[in-house]
Design an enzyme around this catalytic site. Structure first.
Site, short mmCIF file in Angstrom:
data_model
loop_
_atom_site.label_atom_id
_atom_site.label_comp_id
_atom_site.label_asym_id
_atom_site.label_seq_id
_atom_site.Cartn_x
_atom_site.Cartn_y
_atom_site.Cartn_z
N ASP A 25 0.86 -1.19 0.00
CA ASP A 25 0.00 0.00 0.00
C ASP A 25 0.89 1.23 0.00
OD1 ASP A 25 -2.12 1.71 0.11
OD2 ASP A 25 -2.94 0.97 1.99
N ILE A 26 1.22 1.70 -1.21
CA ILE A 26 2.16 2.82 -1.35
C ILE A 26 1.50 4.07 -1.93
CG2 ILE A 26 4.15 1.27 -1.51
CD1 ILE A 26 4.08 1.73 -4.57
N LYS A 27 0.38 3.90 -2.62
CA LYS A 27 -0.43 5.01 -3.18
C LYS A 27 0.41 6.03 -3.94
CE LYS A 27 -4.27 4.68 0.10
NZ LYS A 27 -3.70 3.79 1.14
N ARG A 28 1.25 5.55 -4.84
CA ARG A 28 2.02 6.47 -5.68
C ARG A 28 1.12 7.04 -6.76
NH1 ARG A 28 4.80 5.76 -1.59
NH2 ARG A 28 6.96 5.03 -1.66
#
Length: 291
Positions: free
Chosen positions: A97-100
């Site tokens: 879960d990095i939401k780049r």
């Protein structure tokens, strides 16, 4: 048609249920006795390993929220890497879960960072609000078949109303425009299961939209936040699934801190986590069956 990573996830849901265990592990979640004779990193990894061992056979996948590790600096990122390594050893499906949300050369580097090397994961989360060219640099990895993404579409937070529900010139909600575009790109990577390796993050706290969303994005596999702490219930979640599949339901704190609900079970924190995963899985299954 070759098998894609989404087929593996679909089959895991069939075998083990819809629960995605969120390893959003803050140091304060860890029982104090685990820190005895260990560094913070060692304690964090020890805690995560115990949770993984206790839930691996009853969870479809694991979501590791990078912020909890980044906030601890270099030692936290070592714990992140070691957690990913251990998940891979166990043949777990990993969602980073990095939401780049960047584009072009920067996005290519993000893709390399999280689809290869020390921080490799099976799926990553992305934010597409800079445009669909923020997705393109990840496509070579996805097209090979062993990687996938979950793009933010309709999120569960109250602030989602600020942008996602704005009306466009053709009277669609912004999130529907985004979802439609993601679904269109996703047609290039449909697995044998009928779902795309380009999935969507769809919060379950907007119940009145659930049936429409599932119907509109029929080939999109959902990562579903909002259950439990954010108010989503099993009956709500069931609306976003297709006969109990087509999505995974994330829970983090309710699983990691399950031991705190029962006095005297600190040393059984992993067993408590397992019990919560099974309870959640069975509750959602019953809700699906009652539709």
């Amino acid at each position: 048609m070759k098998s894609l990573i989404i087929d593996k996830l679909f089959n895991r849901v069939k075998e083990r249920g819809v629960v995605c265990v969120g390893l959003d592990t803050a140091l304060e979640y860890i029982p104090s006795y685990i820190f005895e004779g260990r560094s913070e990193v060692e304690a964090l990894v020890e805690f995560n390993k115990a949770i993984i061992d206790a839930t691996i056979d009853v969870a479809a996948c694991f979501k590791v929220q990078i912020a909890y590790y980044e906030s601890l600096g270099l030692k936290g990122m070592m714990a992140y890497k070691e957690t990913l390594d251990y998940l891979r050893e166990k043949d777990a499906i990993i969602i980073a879960d990095i939401k780049r949300g960047d584009i072009a050369a920067t996005a290519k580097q993000y893709a390399k960072a999280h689809f290869e090397g020390d921080f490799e994961a099976d799926f990553i989360t992305l934010s597409p609000y800079m445009g669909m060219d923020s997705i393109e640099p990840y496509m070579p990895y996805i097209e090979k078949g062993d990687k996938g993404i979950f793009s933010l579409v309709r999120t569960s937070n109250p602030g989602a109303e600020d942008i996602e529900m704005l009306k466009t010139v053709d009277s669609r909600d912004v999130y529907k425009v985004v979802g439609d575009k993601i679904a269109e790109i996703g047609k290039e990577v449909i697995g044998q299961c009928g779902y795309s390796s380009i999935g969507g993050v769809i919060g379950c706290t907007h119940v009145e939209e659930g049936i429409e969303i599932r119907k509109r994005f029929k080939n999109m596999f959902f990562l579903i936040p909002g259950y439990g702490a954010q108010g989503g219930k099993a009956d709500d979640v069931a609306l976003y699934l297709n006969s109990g599949n087509g999505g995974v339901v994330n829970s983090s704190r309710a699983i990691l801190l399950a031991y705190k609900k029962q006095e005297g079970r600190e040393k059984e924190f992993a067993i408590c986590a397992r019990e919560e995963v099974i309870r959640m899985r069975d509750e959602i299954k019953a809700a699906v069956e009652s539709l």
